[in-house]
Enzyme design. Sequence first.
Site, mmCIF file in Angstrom:
data_model
loop_
_atom_site.group_PDB
_atom_site.id
_atom_site.type_symbol
_atom_site.label_atom_id
_atom_site.label_comp_id
_atom_site.label_asym_id
_atom_site.label_seq_id
_atom_site.Cartn_x
_atom_site.Cartn_y
_atom_site.Cartn_z
ATOM 1 N N LYS A 191 0.843 -1.199 0.000
ATOM 2 C CA LYS A 191 0.000 0.000 0.000
ATOM 3 C C LYS A 191 0.876 1.245 0.000
ATOM 4 O O LYS A 191 1.545 1.551 0.986
ATOM 5 C CB LYS A 191 -0.900 0.046 1.242
ATOM 6 C CG LYS A 191 -1.908 1.189 1.145
ATOM 7 C CD LYS A 191 -2.362 1.705 2.485
ATOM 8 C CE LYS A 191 -1.799 3.043 2.855
ATOM 9 N NZ LYS A 191 -2.063 4.148 1.935
ATOM 10 N N GLY A 215 -4.282 0.423 5.081
ATOM 11 C CA GLY A 215 -3.063 0.125 5.841
ATOM 12 C C GLY A 215 -3.395 -0.700 7.076
ATOM 13 O O GLY A 215 -2.776 -1.739 7.349
ATOM 14 N N CYS A 274 13.518 11.831 5.328
ATOM 15 C CA CYS A 274 13.613 11.513 6.754
ATOM 16 C C CYS A 274 15.033 11.743 7.276
ATOM 17 O O CYS A 274 15.234 11.907 8.477
ATOM 18 C CB CYS A 274 13.186 10.076 7.002
ATOM 19 S SG CYS A 274 14.117 8.913 5.996
HETATM 20 P P1 NAP Z 1 2.417 8.416 7.613
HETATM 21 O O1 NAP Z 1 1.286 9.383 7.664
HETATM 22 O O2 NAP Z 1 2.817 7.731 8.852
HETATM 23 O O3 NAP Z 1 2.006 7.360 6.492
HETATM 24 C C1 NAP Z 1 2.867 6.322 6.092
HETATM 25 C C2 NAP Z 1 2.039 5.233 5.445
HETATM 26 O O4 NAP Z 1 1.218 4.629 6.449
HETATM 27 C C3 NAP Z 1 1.084 5.743 4.368
HETATM 28 O O5 NAP Z 1 0.957 4.783 3.348
HETATM 29 C C4 NAP Z 1 -0.215 5.874 5.152
HETATM 30 O O6 NAP Z 1 -1.342 5.865 4.337
HETATM 31 C C5 NAP Z 1 -0.137 4.638 6.026
HETATM 32 N N1 NAP Z 1 -0.993 4.649 7.212
HETATM 33 C C6 NAP Z 1 -1.600 5.687 7.819
HETATM 34 N N2 NAP Z 1 -2.331 5.246 8.877
HETATM 35 C C7 NAP Z 1 -2.164 3.906 8.946
HETATM 36 C C8 NAP Z 1 -2.642 2.889 9.822
HETATM 37 N N3 NAP Z 1 -3.457 3.145 10.837
HETATM 38 N N4 NAP Z 1 -2.243 1.616 9.601
HETATM 39 C C9 NAP Z 1 -1.400 1.317 8.583
HETATM 40 N N5 NAP Z 1 -0.939 2.243 7.706
HETATM 41 C C10 NAP Z 1 -1.300 3.518 7.884
HETATM 42 O O7 NAP Z 1 3.716 9.093 7.040
HETATM 43 P P2 NAP Z 1 3.817 10.074 5.824
HETATM 44 O O8 NAP Z 1 3.246 11.392 6.234
HETATM 45 O O9 NAP Z 1 3.304 9.407 4.589
HETATM 46 O O10 NAP Z 1 5.399 10.206 5.651
HETATM 47 C C11 NAP Z 1 6.188 11.081 6.366
HETATM 48 C C12 NAP Z 1 6.826 10.399 7.559
HETATM 49 O O11 NAP Z 1 7.547 9.263 7.136
HETATM 50 C C13 NAP Z 1 7.827 11.290 8.279
HETATM 51 O O12 NAP Z 1 7.649 11.137 9.653
HETATM 52 C C14 NAP Z 1 9.165 10.730 7.850
HETATM 53 O O13 NAP Z 1 10.220 10.961 8.749
HETATM 54 C C15 NAP Z 1 8.841 9.282 7.757
HETATM 55 N N6 NAP Z 1 9.803 8.595 6.910
HETATM 56 C C16 NAP Z 1 10.700 7.760 7.507
HETATM 57 C C17 NAP Z 1 11.647 7.123 6.734
HETATM 58 C C18 NAP Z 1 12.653 6.184 7.347
HETATM 59 O O14 NAP Z 1 13.291 5.450 6.597
HETATM 60 N N7 NAP Z 1 12.835 6.174 8.655
HETATM 61 C C19 NAP Z 1 11.680 7.328 5.349
HETATM 62 C C20 NAP Z 1 10.750 8.194 4.788
HETATM 63 C C21 NAP Z 1 9.808 8.822 5.567
HETATM 64 P P3 NAP Z 1 -1.999 7.280 3.882
HETATM 65 O O15 NAP Z 1 -0.931 8.097 3.270
HETATM 66 O O16 NAP Z 1 -3.015 6.867 2.922
HETATM 67 O O17 NAP Z 1 -2.534 7.877 5.128
#
Ligand code: NAP
Length: 482
Positions: A172, A209, A281
Amino acid sequence: MEPLLNFIDGTFVPAEGGETLNTVNPATGEVITTLPRSKASDVNAATRAALNAAPAWSATTMDERIRWLDTIAQALEDDAETVARLESMDTGKPIGLARNVDAARSVANFRFFASHGRQHTEPTFADHGAVNHVHRSPVGCVGLITPWNLPLYLLTWKVAPALLMGNTIVAKPSELTPMTANHLASVMQRIGFPKGVFNLVHGLGPEVGQAIVEHPEIRGISFTGGTSTGRIVAASAAPMFKKMSLELGGKNATVVLEDAPLDDIMDGLVRASFTNSGQVCLCGSRILVHASLYETFKHRFIRAVEHLIVGDPSLESTTMGSVISKAHQEKVESYIRLAREEGGRILTGGVANEAPVEHVSPEGAFLRPTVIEGLSHTSRTATEEIFGPVVTLHVFHDDDEAVMMANATEYGLAGSVWCNDGERGHALAQRLDTGIVWVNTWLNRDLRTPFGGVKQSGVGREGGAWSLNFFSEVTNICVQDP
Ligand code: NAP
Protein backbone atom coordinates in the site's frame (compact mmCIF):
# COMPACT_ATOMS: atom_id res chain seq x y z
CA MET A 1 -5.00 10.42 -17.15
CA GLU A 2 -6.68 7.03 -16.84
CA PRO A 3 -8.02 6.27 -13.34
CA LEU A 4 -5.61 4.18 -11.26
CA LEU A 5 -6.72 0.70 -10.20
CA ASN A 6 -5.67 -1.89 -7.67
CA PHE A 7 -3.42 -4.68 -8.95
CA ILE A 8 -4.60 -8.03 -7.64
CA ASP A 9 -3.62 -11.44 -9.01
CA GLY A 10 -1.98 -9.86 -12.04
CA THR A 11 -5.08 -7.86 -13.03
CA PHE A 12 -6.00 -4.19 -12.62
CA VAL A 13 -9.32 -3.92 -10.78
CA PRO A 14 -11.34 -1.15 -9.08
CA ALA A 15 -12.08 -1.25 -5.36
CA GLU A 16 -14.90 -3.72 -4.68
CA GLY A 17 -17.03 -0.88 -3.30
CA GLY A 18 -16.35 1.28 -6.37
CA GLU A 19 -15.28 4.32 -4.31
CA THR A 20 -12.43 6.53 -5.46
CA LEU A 21 -10.14 9.29 -4.18
CA ASN A 22 -8.36 12.05 -6.09
CA THR A 23 -4.62 12.32 -6.42
CA VAL A 24 -3.52 15.93 -6.75
CA ASN A 25 -0.46 17.62 -8.22
CA PRO A 26 0.70 19.68 -5.22
CA ALA A 27 2.51 22.19 -7.42
CA THR A 28 -0.70 23.18 -9.21
CA GLY A 29 -3.55 21.94 -7.04
CA GLU A 30 -4.93 20.11 -10.10
CA VAL A 31 -6.43 16.64 -9.85
CA ILE A 32 -4.20 14.23 -11.82
CA THR A 33 -6.55 11.27 -11.69
CA THR A 34 -8.46 9.04 -9.26
CA LEU A 35 -7.39 5.98 -7.29
CA PRO A 36 -9.49 3.30 -5.62
CA ARG A 37 -10.61 3.95 -2.06
CA SER A 38 -10.19 0.33 -1.08
CA LYS A 39 -11.40 -1.36 2.08
CA ALA A 40 -10.64 -4.53 4.06
CA SER A 41 -12.46 -6.67 1.45
CA ASP A 42 -9.94 -5.54 -1.20
CA VAL A 43 -7.05 -6.35 1.15
CA ASN A 44 -8.64 -9.77 1.69
CA ALA A 45 -8.78 -10.37 -2.07
CA ALA A 46 -5.14 -9.27 -2.50
CA THR A 47 -4.04 -11.48 0.39
CA ARG A 48 -5.90 -14.48 -1.07
CA ALA A 49 -4.08 -13.92 -4.37
CA ALA A 50 -0.74 -13.61 -2.55
CA LEU A 51 -1.36 -16.79 -0.55
CA ASN A 52 -2.38 -18.72 -3.68
CA ALA A 53 0.77 -17.57 -5.48
CA ALA A 54 3.04 -18.36 -2.52
CA PRO A 55 3.70 -22.11 -3.03
CA ALA A 56 4.91 -21.72 -6.62
CA TRP A 57 6.88 -18.53 -5.97
CA SER A 58 8.60 -19.82 -2.85
CA ALA A 59 9.53 -22.99 -4.77
CA THR A 60 11.48 -21.01 -7.39
CA THR A 61 15.24 -21.00 -6.96
CA MET A 62 17.14 -17.95 -5.79
CA ASP A 63 18.66 -17.80 -9.28
CA GLU A 64 15.23 -17.59 -10.91
CA ARG A 65 14.17 -14.83 -8.53
CA ILE A 66 17.40 -12.94 -9.18
CA ARG A 67 16.66 -13.08 -12.90
CA TRP A 68 13.22 -11.60 -12.23
CA LEU A 69 14.75 -8.76 -10.19
CA ASP A 70 17.12 -7.99 -13.07
CA THR A 71 14.22 -8.07 -15.55
CA ILE A 72 12.18 -5.65 -13.40
CA ALA A 73 15.22 -3.37 -13.03
CA GLN A 74 15.72 -3.27 -16.80
CA ALA A 75 12.04 -2.56 -17.47
CA LEU A 76 12.03 0.25 -14.88
CA GLU A 77 15.21 1.65 -16.36
CA ASP A 78 13.66 1.64 -19.83
CA ASP A 79 10.79 3.67 -18.32
CA ALA A 80 12.99 5.93 -16.17
CA GLU A 81 11.80 9.16 -17.75
CA THR A 82 8.14 8.19 -17.30
CA VAL A 83 8.80 7.24 -13.68
CA ALA A 84 10.54 10.57 -13.05
CA ARG A 85 7.70 12.53 -14.65
CA LEU A 86 5.00 10.68 -12.68
CA GLU A 87 6.92 11.09 -9.42
CA SER A 88 7.52 14.79 -10.00
CA MET A 89 3.85 15.37 -10.83
CA ASP A 90 2.59 13.41 -7.83
CA THR A 91 4.97 14.86 -5.22
CA GLY A 92 5.87 18.34 -6.52
CA LYS A 93 9.59 17.50 -6.47
CA PRO A 94 11.85 18.86 -9.24
CA ILE A 95 12.05 16.66 -12.33
CA GLY A 96 15.86 16.55 -12.01
CA LEU A 97 15.62 15.20 -8.47
CA ALA A 98 12.94 12.69 -9.46
CA ARG A 99 15.17 11.49 -12.31
CA ASN A 100 18.48 11.35 -10.44
CA VAL A 101 17.22 10.09 -7.11
CA ASP A 102 13.77 8.47 -7.31
CA ALA A 103 13.86 6.84 -10.74
CA ALA A 104 17.55 5.91 -10.54
CA ARG A 105 17.35 4.45 -7.05
CA SER A 106 14.25 2.39 -7.86
CA VAL A 107 16.25 0.63 -10.58
CA ALA A 108 19.29 0.39 -8.28
CA ASN A 109 17.24 -1.27 -5.52
CA PHE A 110 16.35 -4.20 -7.80
CA ARG A 111 19.87 -4.43 -9.25
CA PHE A 112 21.46 -4.25 -5.82
CA PHE A 113 19.34 -7.03 -4.31
CA ALA A 114 19.87 -9.18 -7.42
CA SER A 115 23.62 -8.82 -6.99
CA HIS A 116 23.41 -9.26 -3.21
CA GLY A 117 21.42 -12.47 -3.73
CA ARG A 118 24.13 -13.82 -6.03
CA GLN A 119 26.71 -13.43 -3.29
CA HIS A 120 24.50 -14.78 -0.54
CA THR A 121 25.57 -18.01 1.17
CA GLU A 122 24.44 -19.57 4.42
CA PRO A 123 26.92 -20.53 7.11
CA THR A 124 27.37 -24.04 8.47
CA PHE A 125 28.75 -24.87 11.92
CA ALA A 126 30.44 -28.17 12.65
CA ASP A 127 30.87 -29.43 16.21
CA HIS A 128 30.31 -32.54 18.35
CA GLY A 129 30.40 -34.70 15.22
CA ALA A 130 27.41 -32.89 13.71
CA VAL A 131 26.97 -30.18 11.09
CA ASN A 132 24.51 -27.33 11.62
CA HIS A 133 22.99 -25.91 8.44
CA VAL A 134 21.18 -22.59 8.42
CA HIS A 135 18.09 -22.99 6.28
CA ARG A 136 16.18 -19.93 5.14
CA SER A 137 12.53 -19.83 4.10
CA PRO A 138 10.24 -16.93 3.22
CA VAL A 139 8.12 -15.24 5.89
CA GLY A 140 5.10 -15.82 3.63
CA CYS A 141 2.77 -13.05 2.55
CA VAL A 142 4.17 -9.69 3.69
CA GLY A 143 2.56 -6.25 3.92
CA LEU A 144 4.58 -3.28 2.68
CA ILE A 145 3.36 0.20 3.69
CA THR A 146 5.20 3.27 2.41
CA PRO A 147 5.06 7.09 2.69
CA TRP A 148 4.80 9.90 0.14
CA ASN A 149 8.23 11.51 0.24
CA LEU A 150 10.18 8.97 -1.87
CA PRO A 151 7.32 6.85 -3.18
CA LEU A 152 8.84 4.33 -5.61
CA TYR A 153 12.33 4.55 -4.07
CA LEU A 154 11.04 3.33 -0.69
CA LEU A 155 8.52 0.84 -2.08
CA THR A 156 11.14 -0.90 -4.25
CA TRP A 157 13.57 -0.89 -1.30
CA LYS A 158 11.12 -3.33 0.31
CA VAL A 159 9.72 -5.12 -2.76
CA ALA A 160 13.13 -6.24 -4.08
CA PRO A 161 14.38 -8.08 -0.95
CA ALA A 162 10.89 -9.43 -0.20
CA LEU A 163 10.75 -11.03 -3.68
CA LEU A 164 14.36 -12.19 -3.49
CA MET A 165 13.64 -14.17 -0.35
CA GLY A 166 10.55 -15.81 -1.89
CA ASN A 167 7.75 -13.83 -0.22
CA THR A 168 4.53 -12.70 -1.84
CA ILE A 169 3.38 -9.13 -1.32
CA VAL A 170 0.41 -6.92 -0.51
CA ALA A 171 1.61 -3.32 -0.84
CA LYS A 172 0.00 0.00 0.00
CA PRO A 173 1.62 3.27 -1.10
CA SER A 174 0.59 6.58 0.41
CA GLU A 175 -2.75 7.66 -0.98
CA LEU A 176 -1.10 11.03 -1.75
CA THR A 177 1.41 9.44 -4.15
CA PRO A 178 -0.01 6.33 -5.84
CA MET A 179 1.21 6.94 -9.41
CA THR A 180 4.59 5.19 -9.53
CA ALA A 181 3.47 2.17 -7.50
CA ASN A 182 0.84 1.73 -10.18
CA HIS A 183 3.54 2.04 -12.81
CA LEU A 184 5.53 -0.70 -11.09
CA ALA A 185 2.43 -2.90 -11.27
CA SER A 186 2.09 -2.17 -14.99
CA VAL A 187 5.76 -3.10 -15.45
CA MET A 188 5.11 -6.40 -13.64
CA GLN A 189 2.18 -7.10 -15.96
CA ARG A 190 4.15 -6.16 -19.08
CA ILE A 191 7.09 -8.48 -18.31
CA GLY A 192 4.78 -11.39 -17.43
CA PHE A 193 5.76 -11.49 -13.78
CA PRO A 194 3.96 -14.40 -12.02
CA LYS A 195 0.40 -13.41 -11.10
CA GLY A 196 -0.46 -12.84 -7.45
CA VAL A 197 3.15 -12.48 -6.24
CA PHE A 198 2.97 -8.67 -6.17
CA ASN A 199 -0.38 -7.11 -5.26
CA LEU A 200 -1.15 -3.44 -4.80
CA VAL A 201 -4.10 -2.02 -2.87
CA HIS A 202 -4.67 1.73 -2.92
CA GLY A 203 -6.56 3.74 -0.33
CA LEU A 204 -6.39 5.45 3.02
CA GLY A 205 -4.01 4.44 5.80
CA PRO A 206 -6.57 3.84 8.53
CA GLU A 207 -8.66 1.72 6.10
CA VAL A 208 -6.28 -0.19 3.80
CA GLY A 209 -3.06 0.12 5.84
CA GLN A 210 -4.80 -0.93 9.02
CA ALA A 211 -6.49 -3.88 7.26
CA ILE A 212 -3.08 -5.08 6.05
CA VAL A 213 -1.58 -4.76 9.52
CA GLU A 214 -4.52 -6.64 11.08
CA HIS A 215 -4.81 -9.40 8.48
CA PRO A 216 -3.98 -12.66 10.30
CA GLU A 217 -2.41 -14.27 7.25
CA ILE A 218 -0.02 -11.42 6.49
CA ARG A 219 2.93 -12.58 8.57
CA GLY A 220 5.33 -9.65 8.24
CA ILE A 221 4.86 -5.88 8.12
CA SER A 222 7.51 -3.56 6.76
CA PHE A 223 6.36 -0.02 7.47
CA THR A 224 7.98 3.33 6.65
CA GLY A 225 6.22 6.46 7.84
CA GLY A 226 5.68 8.75 10.78
CA THR A 227 6.34 7.78 14.40
CA SER A 228 2.71 8.25 15.49
CA THR A 229 1.47 5.93 12.70
CA GLY A 230 4.26 3.49 13.54
CA ARG A 231 2.94 3.36 17.09
CA ILE A 232 -0.54 2.40 15.80
CA VAL A 233 0.95 -0.23 13.47
CA ALA A 234 3.04 -1.72 16.28
CA ALA A 235 0.06 -1.79 18.67
CA SER A 236 -1.92 -3.88 16.16
CA ALA A 237 0.85 -6.14 14.84
CA ALA A 238 2.77 -6.91 18.05
CA PRO A 239 0.03 -8.94 19.80
CA MET A 240 -0.20 -11.06 16.63
CA PHE A 241 3.58 -11.72 16.85
CA LYS A 242 4.10 -10.53 13.29
CA LYS A 243 7.58 -9.80 12.08
CA MET A 244 7.80 -6.04 12.05
CA SER A 245 10.20 -3.47 10.67
CA LEU A 246 9.43 0.16 11.53
CA GLU A 247 11.30 2.98 9.77
CA LEU A 248 9.95 6.14 11.39
CA GLY A 249 10.48 9.88 11.79
CA GLY A 250 13.57 11.88 12.63
CA LYS A 251 14.86 15.23 13.85
CA ASN A 252 18.41 14.96 12.66
CA ALA A 253 21.30 17.10 13.82
CA THR A 254 23.94 18.53 11.50
CA VAL A 255 27.03 19.25 13.63
CA VAL A 256 29.55 21.79 12.28
CA LEU A 257 32.83 21.68 14.26
CA GLU A 258 35.16 24.68 14.62
CA ASP A 259 37.63 23.46 12.00
CA ALA A 260 35.01 22.73 9.34
CA PRO A 261 36.14 23.95 5.88
CA LEU A 262 33.04 26.01 5.11
CA ASP A 263 33.86 26.67 1.45
CA ASP A 264 34.11 22.96 0.74
CA ILE A 265 31.09 21.80 2.68
CA MET A 266 28.47 24.50 2.10
CA ASP A 267 26.80 22.71 -0.84
CA GLY A 268 26.59 19.53 1.23
CA LEU A 269 25.04 21.39 4.16
CA VAL A 270 22.39 23.00 1.95
CA ARG A 271 21.61 19.64 0.35
CA ALA A 272 21.39 17.97 3.77
CA SER A 273 18.90 20.63 4.85
CA PHE A 274 16.64 21.19 1.86
CA THR A 275 16.72 18.22 -0.53
CA ASN A 276 13.14 17.40 -1.54
CA SER A 277 11.98 20.53 0.35
CA GLY A 278 13.39 19.02 3.56
CA GLN A 279 11.01 16.07 3.14
CA VAL A 280 13.63 13.35 3.44
CA CYS A 281 13.61 11.51 6.75
CA LEU A 282 17.43 11.90 6.76
CA CYS A 283 17.51 15.68 6.23
CA GLY A 284 19.29 17.63 8.97
CA SER A 285 16.75 20.04 10.43
CA ARG A 286 18.85 21.29 13.36
CA ILE A 287 22.26 22.74 12.53
CA LEU A 288 24.55 22.91 15.56
CA VAL A 289 27.49 25.23 14.93
CA HIS A 290 30.60 25.88 17.04
CA ALA A 291 30.46 29.38 18.57
CA SER A 292 33.77 30.46 17.01
CA LEU A 293 32.37 29.90 13.54
CA TYR A 294 28.73 30.77 14.04
CA GLU A 295 28.46 34.27 12.52
CA THR A 296 30.58 33.41 9.48
CA PHE A 297 28.69 30.16 8.99
CA LYS A 298 25.31 31.86 9.31
CA HIS A 299 25.95 34.47 6.62
CA ARG A 300 27.45 32.02 4.15
CA PHE A 301 24.71 29.46 4.75
CA ILE A 302 21.93 32.00 4.17
CA ARG A 303 23.61 33.19 0.98
CA ALA A 304 23.83 29.60 -0.27
CA VAL A 305 20.22 28.84 0.70
CA GLU A 306 18.99 31.92 -1.15
CA HIS A 307 20.58 30.54 -4.32
CA LEU A 308 18.16 27.61 -4.35
CA ILE A 309 15.74 27.99 -7.26
CA VAL A 310 12.26 27.38 -5.87
CA GLY A 311 9.59 26.96 -8.50
CA ASP A 312 7.83 24.87 -11.12
CA PRO A 313 9.00 21.26 -10.60
CA SER A 314 8.73 20.47 -14.31
CA LEU A 315 11.56 22.90 -15.14
CA GLU A 316 15.08 21.48 -15.30
CA SER A 317 16.43 24.62 -13.61
CA THR A 318 14.29 24.20 -10.46
CA THR A 319 16.18 22.94 -7.41
CA MET A 320 13.31 23.01 -4.91
CA GLY A 321 9.69 22.25 -5.76
CA SER A 322 6.53 22.35 -3.67
CA VAL A 323 5.80 20.48 -0.47
CA ILE A 324 3.47 17.48 -0.67
CA SER A 325 0.12 19.23 -0.13
CA LYS A 326 -1.62 22.41 0.98
CA ALA A 327 -2.40 20.68 4.29
CA HIS A 328 1.29 19.94 4.80
CA GLN A 329 2.22 23.51 3.84
CA GLU A 330 -0.12 24.71 6.60
CA LYS A 331 1.47 22.32 9.10
CA VAL A 332 4.96 23.60 8.20
CA GLU A 333 3.75 27.21 8.42
CA SER A 334 2.28 26.53 11.87
CA TYR A 335 5.80 25.56 13.01
CA ILE A 336 7.26 28.76 11.53
CA ARG A 337 4.68 30.74 13.56
CA LEU A 338 5.45 28.63 16.63
CA ALA A 339 9.15 29.37 16.18
CA ARG A 340 8.37 33.10 16.43
CA GLU A 341 6.31 32.54 19.58
CA GLU A 342 9.22 30.57 21.02
CA GLY A 343 11.58 33.50 20.43
CA GLY A 344 13.06 32.50 17.06
CA ARG A 345 14.20 34.97 14.39
CA ILE A 346 13.50 34.10 10.76
CA LEU A 347 16.74 34.74 8.84
CA THR A 348 15.38 33.81 5.42
CA GLY A 349 12.11 32.34 4.12
CA GLY A 350 9.00 32.28 6.29
CA VAL A 351 5.31 31.56 5.72
CA ALA A 352 4.13 31.79 2.10
CA ASN A 353 2.35 35.12 2.48
CA GLU A 354 5.48 36.82 3.77
CA ALA A 355 7.97 35.04 1.51
CA PRO A 356 6.04 34.22 -1.66
CA VAL A 357 7.41 32.03 -4.45
CA GLU A 358 7.04 33.78 -7.81
CA HIS A 359 5.89 32.28 -11.12
CA VAL A 360 4.04 29.32 -9.63
CA SER A 361 0.36 28.45 -9.43
CA PRO A 362 -1.42 30.20 -6.53
CA GLU A 363 -2.95 26.78 -5.78
CA GLY A 364 0.53 25.23 -5.41
CA ALA A 365 1.91 24.28 -1.98
CA PHE A 366 5.11 26.32 -2.12
CA LEU A 367 7.34 27.57 0.67
CA ARG A 368 10.74 29.22 0.57
CA PRO A 369 13.59 27.47 2.39
CA THR A 370 13.45 28.86 5.91
CA VAL A 371 16.30 29.31 8.38
CA ILE A 372 15.60 30.25 12.00
CA GLU A 373 17.98 31.22 14.82
CA GLY A 374 17.64 32.16 18.46
CA LEU A 375 15.68 29.11 19.62
CA SER A 376 16.53 26.88 22.56
CA HIS A 377 17.64 23.44 21.40
CA THR A 378 14.83 22.11 23.62
CA SER A 379 12.09 24.25 22.03
CA ARG A 380 9.25 22.45 20.26
CA THR A 381 10.40 23.82 16.91
CA ALA A 382 13.84 22.31 17.47
CA THR A 383 12.69 18.93 18.77
CA GLU A 384 9.51 18.02 16.84
CA GLU A 385 9.65 16.68 13.30
CA ILE A 386 8.47 19.38 10.86
CA PHE A 387 9.37 17.47 7.67
CA GLY A 388 9.55 20.56 5.50
CA PRO A 389 12.00 23.22 4.31
CA VAL A 390 12.78 24.59 7.77
CA VAL A 391 16.05 24.41 9.69
CA THR A 392 17.01 25.91 13.03
CA LEU A 393 20.54 27.10 13.93
CA HIS A 394 22.05 26.58 17.39
CA VAL A 395 25.39 27.47 18.97
CA PHE A 396 27.60 25.07 20.96
CA HIS A 397 30.91 25.67 22.72
CA ASP A 398 32.61 22.26 22.88
CA ASP A 399 32.15 18.69 21.67
CA ASP A 400 30.37 17.58 24.84
CA GLU A 401 27.76 20.30 24.43
CA ALA A 402 27.33 19.42 20.74
CA VAL A 403 26.71 15.77 21.64
CA MET A 404 24.29 16.71 24.42
CA MET A 405 22.30 18.97 22.08
CA ALA A 406 22.32 16.47 19.20
CA ASN A 407 20.96 13.74 21.48
CA ALA A 408 18.29 15.92 23.11
CA THR A 409 15.32 14.65 21.07
CA GLU A 410 13.13 11.58 21.25
CA TYR A 411 14.28 10.67 17.72
CA GLY A 412 17.46 8.91 16.64
CA LEU A 413 17.44 8.33 12.90
CA ALA A 414 20.44 10.09 11.36
CA GLY A 415 22.96 12.88 11.76
CA SER A 416 26.03 14.37 10.15
CA VAL A 417 29.30 15.81 11.42
CA TRP A 418 31.33 18.30 9.36
CA CYS A 419 34.98 18.96 10.22
CA ASN A 420 38.52 18.99 8.92
CA ASP A 421 39.59 15.77 10.57
CA GLY A 422 37.80 12.55 9.64
CA GLU A 423 39.07 10.67 12.69
CA ARG A 424 37.78 13.31 15.08
CA GLY A 425 34.45 13.32 13.23
CA HIS A 426 34.32 9.52 13.43
CA ALA A 427 34.94 9.62 17.20
CA LEU A 428 32.21 12.21 17.75
CA ALA A 429 29.81 10.27 15.49
CA GLN A 430 30.05 7.29 17.85
CA ARG A 431 28.55 9.43 20.63
CA LEU A 432 25.39 10.30 18.69
CA ASP A 433 22.31 8.23 19.56
CA THR A 434 21.28 7.56 15.97
CA GLY A 435 21.21 4.71 13.48
CA ILE A 436 23.22 6.53 10.80
CA VAL A 437 25.89 9.26 10.94
CA TRP A 438 27.69 10.76 7.98
CA VAL A 439 31.02 12.55 8.40
CA ASN A 440 31.65 15.25 5.79
CA THR A 441 29.01 13.81 3.49
CA TRP A 442 25.27 13.25 3.44
CA LEU A 443 22.92 10.69 1.88
CA ASN A 444 25.97 8.77 0.75
CA ARG A 445 24.36 5.34 0.67
CA ASP A 446 26.04 1.98 0.29
CA LEU A 447 23.05 -0.35 0.07
CA ARG A 448 24.91 -3.13 1.92
CA THR A 449 24.92 -1.07 5.14
CA PRO A 450 22.34 -1.16 7.96
CA PHE A 451 19.67 1.53 7.65
CA GLY A 452 17.28 2.41 10.46
CA GLY A 453 16.75 4.38 13.61
CA VAL A 454 16.96 4.15 17.38
CA LYS A 455 14.66 5.63 20.06
CA GLN A 456 11.39 6.75 18.43
CA SER A 457 12.86 6.60 14.92
CA GLY A 458 12.16 2.93 14.55
CA VAL A 459 12.76 -0.71 15.22
CA GLY A 460 14.93 -2.93 13.05
CA ARG A 461 17.25 -2.31 10.13
CA GLU A 462 16.93 -2.49 6.35
CA GLY A 463 19.69 -2.85 3.76
CA GLY A 464 21.86 -5.74 2.54
CA ALA A 465 21.87 -8.70 4.91
CA TRP A 466 19.49 -6.92 7.30
CA SER A 467 16.73 -6.86 4.66
CA LEU A 468 17.36 -10.51 3.83
CA ASN A 469 17.05 -11.37 7.52
CA PHE A 470 13.80 -9.47 7.87
CA PHE A 471 12.21 -11.07 4.82
CA SER A 472 13.09 -14.63 5.83
CA GLU A 473 12.77 -17.11 8.65
CA VAL A 474 15.77 -19.20 9.60
CA THR A 475 15.77 -22.78 10.75
CA ASN A 476 18.90 -24.42 12.09
CA ILE A 477 19.14 -28.02 10.91
CA CYS A 478 21.64 -30.08 12.85
CA VAL A 479 22.69 -33.26 11.02
CA GLN A 480 24.67 -36.07 12.61
CA ASP A 481 25.60 -39.15 10.66
CA PRO A 482 23.94 -42.27 12.11
P1 NAP B 1 2.42 8.42 7.61
O1 NAP B 1 1.29 9.38 7.66
O2 NAP B 1 2.82 7.73 8.85
O3 NAP B 1 2.01 7.36 6.49
C1 NAP B 1 2.87 6.32 6.09
C2 NAP B 1 2.04 5.23 5.44
O4 NAP B 1 1.22 4.63 6.45
C3 NAP B 1 1.08 5.74 4.37
O5 NAP B 1 0.96 4.78 3.35
C4 NAP B 1 -0.22 5.87 5.15
O6 NAP B 1 -1.34 5.86 4.34
C5 NAP B 1 -0.14 4.64 6.03
N1 NAP B 1 -0.99 4.65 7.21
C6 NAP B 1 -1.60 5.69 7.82
N2 NAP B 1 -2.33 5.25 8.88
C7 NAP B 1 -2.16 3.91 8.95
C8 NAP B 1 -2.64 2.89 9.82
N3 NAP B 1 -3.46 3.15 10.84
N4 NAP B 1 -2.24 1.62 9.60
C9 NAP B 1 -1.40 1.32 8.58
N5 NAP B 1 -0.94 2.24 7.71
C10 NAP B 1 -1.30 3.52 7.88
O7 NAP B 1 3.72 9.09 7.04
P2 NAP B 1 3.82 10.07 5.82
O8 NAP B 1 3.25 11.39 6.23
O9 NAP B 1 3.30 9.41 4.59
O10 NAP B 1 5.40 10.21 5.65
C11 NAP B 1 6.19 11.08 6.37
C12 NAP B 1 6.83 10.40 7.56
O11 NAP B 1 7.55 9.26 7.14
C13 NAP B 1 7.83 11.29 8.28
O12 NAP B 1 7.65 11.14 9.65
C14 NAP B 1 9.16 10.73 7.85
O13 NAP B 1 10.22 10.96 8.75
C15 NAP B 1 8.84 9.28 7.76
N6 NAP B 1 9.80 8.60 6.91
C16 NAP B 1 10.70 7.76 7.51
C17 NAP B 1 11.65 7.12 6.73
C18 NAP B 1 12.65 6.18 7.35
O14 NAP B 1 13.29 5.45 6.60
N7 NAP B 1 12.84 6.17 8.65
C19 NAP B 1 11.68 7.33 5.35
C20 NAP B 1 10.75 8.19 4.79
C21 NAP B 1 9.81 8.82 5.57
P3 NAP B 1 -2.00 7.28 3.88
O15 NAP B 1 -0.93 8.10 3.27
O16 NAP B 1 -3.01 6.87 2.92
O17 NAP B 1 -2.53 7.88 5.13
